[in-house]
Design a protein around this motif. Structure first.
Motif, PDB file in Angstrom:
ATOM      1  N   VAL A 162       0.837  -1.190   0.000  1.00 14.44           N
ATOM      2  CA  VAL A 162       0.000   0.000   0.000  1.00 14.44           C
ATOM      3  C   VAL A 162       0.879   1.249   0.000  1.00 14.44           C
ATOM      4  CG1 VAL A 162      -1.742   1.297   1.256  1.00 14.44           C
ATOM      5  CG2 VAL A 162      -1.874  -1.194   1.176  1.00 14.44           C
ATOM      6  N   ARG A 163       0.607   2.128  -0.969  1.00 14.04           N
ATOM      7  CA  ARG A 163       1.359   3.379  -1.088  1.00 14.04           C
ATOM      8  C   ARG A 163       0.557   4.589  -0.616  1.00 14.04           C
ATOM      9  NH1 ARG A 163       5.976   0.752  -1.375  1.00 14.04           N
ATOM     10  NH2 ARG A 163       6.525  -0.064  -3.429  1.00 14.04           N
ATOM     11  N   ALA A 164      -0.789   4.542  -0.819  1.00 19.59           N
ATOM     12  CA  ALA A 164      -1.603   5.707  -0.468  1.00 19.59           C
ATOM     13  C   ALA A 164      -3.061   5.295  -0.305  1.00 19.59           C
ATOM     14  CB  ALA A 164      -1.483   6.789  -1.543  1.00 19.59           C
ATOM     15  N   ALA A 165      -3.806   6.117   0.429  1.00 20.52           N
ATOM     16  CA  ALA A 165      -5.246   5.928   0.582  1.00 20.52           C
ATOM     17  C   ALA A 165      -5.923   7.286   0.524  1.00 20.52           C
ATOM     18  CB  ALA A 165      -5.570   5.232   1.901  1.00 20.52           C
ATOM     19  N   VAL A 198     -10.138   8.475   9.810  1.00 18.54           N
ATOM     20  CA  VAL A 198      -8.845   8.204  10.433  1.00 18.54           C
ATOM     21  C   VAL A 198      -8.745   6.740  10.854  1.00 18.54           C
ATOM     22  CG1 VAL A 198      -7.374   8.725  12.413  1.00 18.54           C
ATOM     23  CG2 VAL A 198      -8.526  10.584  11.186  1.00 18.54           C
ATOM     24  N   SER A 199      -9.808   6.219  11.469  1.00 22.82           N
ATOM     25  CA  SER A 199      -9.795   4.817  11.887  1.00 22.82           C
ATOM     26  C   SER A 199      -9.601   3.898  10.690  1.00 22.82           C
ATOM     27  CB  SER A 199     -11.102   4.478  12.608  1.00 22.82           C
ATOM     28  OG  SER A 199     -11.155   3.110  12.952  1.00 22.82           O
ATOM     29  N   ALA A 200     -10.290   4.188   9.580  1.00 23.00           N
ATOM     30  CA  ALA A 200     -10.164   3.348   8.391  1.00 23.00           C
ATOM     31  C   ALA A 200      -8.760   3.420   7.802  1.00 23.00           C
ATOM     32  CB  ALA A 200     -11.194   3.760   7.347  1.00 23.00           C
ATOM     33  N   CYS A 201      -8.193   4.613   7.738  1.00 22.54           N
ATOM     34  CA  CYS A 201      -6.828   4.732   7.215  1.00 22.54           C
ATOM     35  C   CYS A 201      -5.845   3.961   8.088  1.00 22.54           C
ATOM     36  CB  CYS A 201      -6.426   6.202   7.122  1.00 22.54           C
ATOM     37  SG  CYS A 201      -7.248   7.121   5.800  1.00 22.54           S
ATOM     38  N   ASN A 202      -6.041   4.021   9.406  1.00 25.81           N
ATOM     39  CA  ASN A 202      -5.158   3.262  10.290  1.00 25.81           C
ATOM     40  C   ASN A 202      -5.357   1.758  10.139  1.00 25.81           C
ATOM     41  OD1 ASN A 202      -4.121   5.663  11.194  1.00 25.81           O
ATOM     42  ND2 ASN A 202      -5.182   5.634  13.166  1.00 25.81           N
ATOM     43  N   LEU A 203      -6.584   1.328   9.792  1.00 23.37           N
ATOM     44  CA  LEU A 203      -6.803  -0.081   9.478  1.00 23.37           C
ATOM     45  C   LEU A 203      -6.055  -0.474   8.208  1.00 23.37           C
ATOM     46  CD1 LEU A 203     -10.608  -0.796  10.119  1.00 23.37           C
ATOM     47  CD2 LEU A 203      -8.660  -1.644  11.432  1.00 23.37           C
ATOM     48  N   VAL A 204      -6.050   0.416   7.224  1.00 19.13           N
ATOM     49  CA  VAL A 204      -5.362   0.137   5.970  1.00 19.13           C
ATOM     50  C   VAL A 204      -3.867  -0.042   6.206  1.00 19.13           C
ATOM     51  CG1 VAL A 204      -4.688   1.135   3.740  1.00 19.13           C
ATOM     52  CG2 VAL A 204      -7.075   1.256   4.494  1.00 19.13           C
ATOM     53  N   PHE A 205      -3.278   0.881   6.992  1.00 18.15           N
ATOM     54  CA  PHE A 205      -1.824   0.865   7.184  1.00 18.15           C
ATOM     55  C   PHE A 205      -1.378   0.094   8.425  1.00 18.15           C
ATOM     56  CE2 PHE A 205      -2.625   4.738   4.671  1.00 18.15           C
ATOM     57  CZ  PHE A 205      -1.822   4.470   3.574  1.00 18.15           C
ATOM     58  N   LYS A 206      -2.361  -0.348   9.240  1.00 17.64           N
ATOM     59  CA  LYS A 206      -2.083  -1.138  10.451  1.00 17.64           C
ATOM     60  C   LYS A 206      -1.294  -0.359  11.497  1.00 17.64           C
ATOM     61  CE  LYS A 206      -3.782  -4.412   7.892  1.00 17.64           C
ATOM     62  NZ  LYS A 206      -5.255  -4.564   7.857  1.00 17.64           N
ATOM     63  N   ARG A 207      -1.368   0.962  11.464  1.00 18.85           N
ATOM     64  CA  ARG A 207      -0.659   1.795  12.433  1.00 18.85           C
ATOM     65  C   ARG A 207      -1.133   3.241  12.281  1.00 18.85           C
ATOM     66  NH1 ARG A 207       2.542   1.027   7.958  1.00 18.85           N
ATOM     67  NH2 ARG A 207       3.687   2.836   7.133  1.00 18.85           N
ATOM     68  N   GLY A 251     -29.635  12.557   2.497  1.00 15.07           N
ATOM     69  CA  GLY A 251     -30.462  11.362   2.628  1.00 15.07           C
ATOM     70  C   GLY A 251     -30.165  10.621   3.907  1.00 15.07           C
ATOM     71  N   TRP A 252     -30.507   9.326   3.925  1.00 14.27           N
ATOM     72  CA  TRP A 252     -30.339   8.527   5.138  1.00 14.27           C
ATOM     73  C   TRP A 252     -28.900   8.076   5.365  1.00 14.27           C
ATOM     74  CZ3 TRP A 252     -28.332   3.791   4.104  1.00 14.27           C
ATOM     75  CH2 TRP A 252     -28.543   3.247   2.840  1.00 14.27           C
ATOM     76  N   GLY A 253     -28.039   8.269   4.383  1.00 17.19           N
ATOM     77  CA  GLY A 253     -26.645   7.848   4.529  1.00 17.19           C
ATOM     78  C   GLY A 253     -25.689   8.913   4.056  1.00 17.19           C
ATOM     79  N   THR A 254     -24.468   8.857   4.568  1.00 16.58           N
ATOM     80  CA  THR A 254     -23.437   9.795   4.138  1.00 16.58           C
ATOM     81  C   THR A 254     -22.910   9.400   2.760  1.00 16.58           C
ATOM     82  OG1 THR A 254     -21.811   8.438   5.281  1.00 16.58           O
ATOM     83  CG2 THR A 254     -22.664  10.346   6.464  1.00 16.58           C
ATOM     84  N   HIS A 255     -22.395  10.414   2.037  1.00 19.72           N
ATOM     85  CA  HIS A 255     -21.536  10.103   0.894  1.00 19.72           C
ATOM     86  C   HIS A 255     -20.224   9.594   1.461  1.00 19.72           C
ATOM     87  CE1 HIS A 255     -18.935  10.339  -2.553  1.00 19.72           C
ATOM     88  NE2 HIS A 255     -18.175  11.215  -1.937  1.00 19.72           N
ATOM     89  N   GLN A 256     -19.723   8.496   0.950  1.00 21.06           N
ATOM     90  CA  GLN A 256     -18.473   7.955   1.473  1.00 21.06           C
ATOM     91  C   GLN A 256     -17.750   7.140   0.415  1.00 21.06           C
ATOM     92  OE1 GLN A 256     -19.534   4.258   4.097  1.00 21.06           O
ATOM     93  NE2 GLN A 256     -20.826   5.909   4.831  1.00 21.06           N
ATOM     94  N   GLN A 257     -16.435   7.233   0.457  1.00 18.94           N
ATOM     95  CA  GLN A 257     -15.612   6.424  -0.428  1.00 18.94           C
ATOM     96  C   GLN A 257     -14.248   6.226   0.200  1.00 18.94           C
ATOM     97  OE1 GLN A 257     -12.716   7.267  -2.432  1.00 18.94           O
ATOM     98  NE2 GLN A 257     -12.510   9.258  -1.419  1.00 18.94           N
ATOM     99  N   LEU A 258     -13.610   5.147  -0.215  1.00 21.17           N
ATOM    100  CA  LEU A 258     -12.239   4.868   0.215  1.00 21.17           C
ATOM    101  C   LEU A 258     -11.532   4.168  -0.928  1.00 21.17           C
ATOM    102  CD1 LEU A 258      -9.989   4.737   2.376  1.00 21.17           C
ATOM    103  CD2 LEU A 258     -10.942   2.527   3.075  1.00 21.17           C
ATOM    104  N   SER A 259     -10.442   4.738  -1.370  1.00 20.77           N
ATOM    105  CA  SER A 259      -9.628   4.093  -2.401  1.00 20.77           C
ATOM    106  C   SER A 259      -8.222   3.876  -1.867  1.00 20.77           C
ATOM    107  CB  SER A 259      -9.586   4.939  -3.679  1.00 20.77           C
ATOM    108  OG  SER A 259      -8.999   6.202  -3.435  1.00 20.77           O
ATOM    109  N   VAL A 260      -7.622   2.777  -2.306  1.00 20.78           N
ATOM    110  CA  VAL A 260      -6.298   2.390  -1.829  1.00 20.78           C
ATOM    111  C   VAL A 260      -5.416   2.133  -3.045  1.00 20.78           C
ATOM    112  CG1 VAL A 260      -4.966   0.743  -0.457  1.00 20.78           C
ATOM    113  CG2 VAL A 260      -7.290   1.366   0.255  1.00 20.78           C
ATOM    114  N   LEU A 261      -4.271   2.795  -3.088  1.00 23.16           N
ATOM    115  CA  LEU A 261      -3.323   2.660  -4.194  1.00 23.16           C
ATOM    116  C   LEU A 261      -2.178   1.767  -3.754  1.00 23.16           C
ATOM    117  CD1 LEU A 261      -2.495   3.649  -7.055  1.00 23.16           C
ATOM    118  CD2 LEU A 261      -1.245   5.498  -5.896  1.00 23.16           C
ATOM    119  N   GLY A 262      -1.938   0.710  -4.530  1.00 24.14           N
ATOM    120  CA  GLY A 262      -0.863  -0.222  -4.220  1.00 24.14           C
ATOM    121  C   GLY A 262       0.290  -0.114  -5.189  1.00 24.14           C
ATOM    122  N   GLY A 263       1.339  -0.888  -4.928  1.00 27.54           N
ATOM    123  CA  GLY A 263       2.532  -0.844  -5.761  1.00 27.54           C
ATOM    124  C   GLY A 263       2.306  -1.285  -7.186  1.00 27.54           C
ATOM    125  N   HIS A 264       1.316  -2.155  -7.419  1.00 28.36           N
ATOM    126  CA  HIS A 264       1.022  -2.582  -8.794  1.00 28.36           C
ATOM    127  C   HIS A 264      -0.476  -2.744  -9.040  1.00 28.36           C
ATOM    128  CE1 HIS A 264       0.373  -6.643  -7.222  1.00 28.36           C
ATOM    129  NE2 HIS A 264       1.578  -6.620  -6.677  1.00 28.36           N
TER     130      HIS A 264
END
Length: 357
Positions: A162-165, A198-207, A251-264
């Motif tokens: 993982v390079r970026a989120a 923040v919690s999700a990003c820390n889950l992605v990077f494990k720290r 509406g009843w839910g937030t707009h939300q997205q999460l993308s993760v960029l990897g080495g390949h």
């Protein structure tokens, strides 16, 4: 997810197949989401509700079929039949009542954000260790199967290191009476929606990140941050996030997205965080041959109730079963990050996070 310190069930709990739950307060998140989930989870039994507005509590208990109603939180904590409590109180009350519940010998599931300061989280860790009771922060999204699948994809080198989120959450919170618009109650975009990002990003990077920089824009009337953007530096990787309480849908839910960029390769979630209603969702994956926005693979997940999954897992944990859990040290990293983001907004520069427990 990780293993955490959970005391073995006591004799009374071992004789049962369910955990007896009580709820402190009749907030909407409790009456509409978590209390119905407690009634649906096979390993949970909803026994009691406490509300300082007794009429409101009685009405909620009658509607949901809850056998006991208390006019004070302390009275519920004194009930020897209650094993665990759910704390959905306003943000500024989370710390006090989590401490009091632990001291009363109850396990605790507390809504996010667990506390308003990292120092409070550290104190909760000490109380947890001293009382031997279990406490978690109520992030229902972590229980969704898509997050376990995400870990499997990373372990299988589906996108490389993982390079970026990039994370975004937005919704229209315009009611002046909404606690999200009260700065004294831990309102604002960072404490509410930002805790997810923040919690999700820390889950992605494990720290947690090493340092952060932020730009916050404030509502002139509510005095809360309504659009907050940040860059999180994890050393060998970065995350960018934007959270907003006066943008996107209403509406009843937030707009939300999460993308993760990897080495390949890359992947993206289309509904990664809180799902107010069970909804089908996807993780789309692009490998080294993908172009543009087009994935090579789309993984679909059937609708699930994250709140039921959360209380069922938590209850099974207390019954001594081998299930995942997330220690509140994770919340320490989240709160340190949020505090650093506020400090960065004031100073206009990078702010390093403290290290250690």
């Amino acid at each position: 997810m990780r293993a955490t310190r959970v005391p073995p069930p006591d004799g009374d709990t071992m004789a049962r197949t369910t955990i007896h739950w009580g709820v402190l307060g009749a907030a909407a998140i409790a009456t509409q989401r978590t209390m119905p989930a407690l009634q649906l989870a096979p390993s949970a039994t909803l026994m009691a509700l406490a509300s300082r507005d007794l009429a409101k509590g009685q009405a909620a208990a009658q509607a949901l079929g809850i056998p006991k109603v208390y006019a004070s939180y302390d009275a519920l904590l004194d009930d020897p039949e209650i094993d665990a409590v759910y704390v959905p109180l306003p943000n500024q009350l989370h710390f006090e009542w989590s401490v009091r519940a632990l001291e009363a010998g109850k396990h605790v599931l507390c809504e996010k954000p667990l506390c308003l300061t990292a120092d409070q989280v550290q104190q909760l860790c000490e109380v947890r260790d001293r009382t031997g009771k279990h406490i978690e922060e109520g992030f229902g999204f972590r229980n969704h199967p898509q997050w376990a699948r995400f870990d499997e994809l990373l372990a299988a080198d589906a996108i490389g290191p993982v390079r970026a989120a990039h994370a975004t959450l937005a919704k229209q919170f315009l009611d002046p009476k909404d606690v999200r618009n009260d700065p004294n109650a831990g309102g604002g975009a960072l404490y509410d929606l930002g805790s997810y990002a923040v919690s999700a990003c820390n889950l992605v990077f494990k720290r947690p990140p090493l340092r952060v920089v932020a730009a916050l824009e404030y509502d002139p009337v509510f005095r809360i941050d309504r659009v907050s953007s940040a860059l999180l530096d994890y050393g060998d990787a970065h995350a960018a996030l934007t959270v907003a309480t006066q943008a996107g849908p209403d509406g009843w839910g937030t707009h939300q997205q999460l993308s993760v960029l990897g080495g390949h390769g890359w992947l993206r979630f289309d509904f990664p965080y809180a799902q107010a209603r069970p909804t089908a969702c996807h993780i789309e994956v692009g490998d080294h041959t993908s172009v543009g926005y087009f994935p090579n693979q789309s993984l679909e997940f059937e609708p699930v109730n994250q709140y039921v999954l959360q209380v069922e897992r938590f209850s099974r944990l207390l019954l001594g079963q081998a299930v995942p859990s997330w220690p509140i040290e994770d919340a320490l990293g989240t709160l340190r990050t949020i505090e650093a983001l506020f400090a960065s907004s004031r100073s206009g520069g990078w702010v390093a996070l403290p290290t250690g427990g």
